[in-house]
Design an enzyme around this catalytic site. Structure first.
Site, mmCIF file in Angstrom:
data_model
loop_
_atom_site.group_PDB
_atom_site.id
_atom_site.type_symbol
_atom_site.label_atom_id
_atom_site.label_comp_id
_atom_site.label_asym_id
_atom_site.label_seq_id
_atom_site.Cartn_x
_atom_site.Cartn_y
_atom_site.Cartn_z
ATOM 1 N N CYS A 105 -1.110 -52.204 -34.305
ATOM 2 C CA CYS A 105 -1.389 -53.516 -34.266
ATOM 3 C C CYS A 105 -2.720 -53.947 -33.472
ATOM 4 O O CYS A 105 -3.529 -53.403 -33.644
ATOM 5 C CB CYS A 105 -0.038 -54.283 -33.765
ATOM 6 S SG CYS A 105 0.280 -54.192 -31.916
ATOM 7 N N HIS B 126 4.873 -33.504 -23.793
ATOM 8 C CA HIS B 126 6.066 -33.788 -22.581
ATOM 9 C C HIS B 126 6.906 -34.742 -22.988
ATOM 10 O O HIS B 126 7.998 -34.712 -22.503
ATOM 11 C CB HIS B 126 4.742 -34.426 -21.623
ATOM 12 C CG HIS B 126 4.111 -33.281 -20.738
ATOM 13 N ND1 HIS B 126 3.669 -33.410 -19.620
ATOM 14 C CD2 HIS B 126 3.619 -32.306 -21.237
ATOM 15 C CE1 HIS B 126 2.803 -32.446 -19.207
ATOM 16 N NE2 HIS B 126 2.762 -31.739 -20.236
ATOM 17 N N HIS C 89 10.556 -30.458 -19.569
ATOM 18 C CA HIS C 89 10.397 -31.595 -20.327
ATOM 19 C C HIS C 89 11.300 -32.259 -21.270
ATOM 20 O O HIS C 89 11.783 -33.409 -21.543
ATOM 21 C CB HIS C 89 9.135 -31.516 -21.239
ATOM 22 C CG HIS C 89 7.857 -30.839 -20.279
ATOM 23 N ND1 HIS C 89 7.177 -31.780 -19.546
ATOM 24 C CD2 HIS C 89 7.136 -30.042 -20.431
ATOM 25 C CE1 HIS C 89 6.197 -31.275 -18.986
ATOM 26 N NE2 HIS C 89 6.118 -29.805 -19.683
HETATM 27 C C1 RB5 Z 1 -1.583 -60.411 -33.081
HETATM 28 O O1 RB5 Z 1 -2.468 -61.477 -33.124
HETATM 29 C C2 RB5 Z 1 -1.592 -59.660 -31.899
HETATM 30 O O2 RB5 Z 1 -0.723 -60.332 -30.736
HETATM 31 C C3 RB5 Z 1 -0.737 -58.268 -32.157
HETATM 32 O O3 RB5 Z 1 -1.579 -57.566 -33.196
HETATM 33 C C4 RB5 Z 1 -0.638 -57.159 -31.100
HETATM 34 O O4 RB5 Z 1 -1.872 -57.190 -30.317
HETATM 35 C C5 RB5 Z 1 0.461 -57.633 -30.252
HETATM 36 O O5 RB5 Z 1 0.815 -56.614 -29.444
#
Ligand code: RB5
Length: 146
Positions: A65, A98, A133
């Site tokens: 993300c 780990h 671990h």
């Molecule tokens: C999206 O704008 C953003 O919040 C998402 O991609 C991410 O970084 C969230 O953790």
């Protein structure tokens, strides 16, 4: 290896590049979306890949993300998941050795594509070391049962 991949809109372009990279290494990649740069909600994709890994539908997962954080926290809500956010390859190796991380996560807004590829290959090439671990990983997973 059969891998699941998931992302939000912030990471759509990097997802395409990483998917191609993983396939070039010989992995089968199941794409759980999203499929464009139109705004979506990252928990949807974190959960999808988390459930796919937890059920054995795929062997491990890659999540991307903006930062790697929201989508990995979402995956970690699924029982059995150990998703680790990494911004460089040393941590990516260690989270396998780990912590036996079964999902690797990173942020398109944080790392460049070459670092993202290096993170994936360091994690995929590493092996869980077991021993002490394994005791600690078992302890982490026990938390889910309390
Ligand atoms: C999206 O704008 C953003 O919040 C998402 O991609 C991410 O970084 C969230 O953790």
């Amino acid at each position: 290896m059969k891998l699941g991949i998931g992302n939000d809109h912030a990471a759509y372009k990097m997802k395409l590049q990483i998917k191609e990279y993983l396939e070039s290494l010989g992995h089968e990649v199941v794409d759980y979306g999203c499929d464009s740069e139109e705004s979506v909600h990252y928990p949807v994709y974190g959960e999808k890949v988390g459930r796919a890994v937890a059920s054995g539908e795929v062997e491990a997962g890659v999540l991307i993300c903006g930062t790697g954080v929201g989508i990995s926290i979402s995956a970690n809500k699924v029982k059995g998941i150990r998703a680790a956010v990494c911004s460089e390859p040393v941590t990516a190796r260690l989270v396998k050795e780990h912590n036996n991380a079964n999902i690797i996560a990173f942020g398109e807004r944080i790392v460049g594509i070459e670092t993202a590829k290096a993170i994936c290959s360091a994690w995929l090439d590493a092996k869980f070391l077991g021993g002490r671990h394994a005791t600690r990983v078992d302890m982490m997973m026990d938390i889910e049962n309390r």
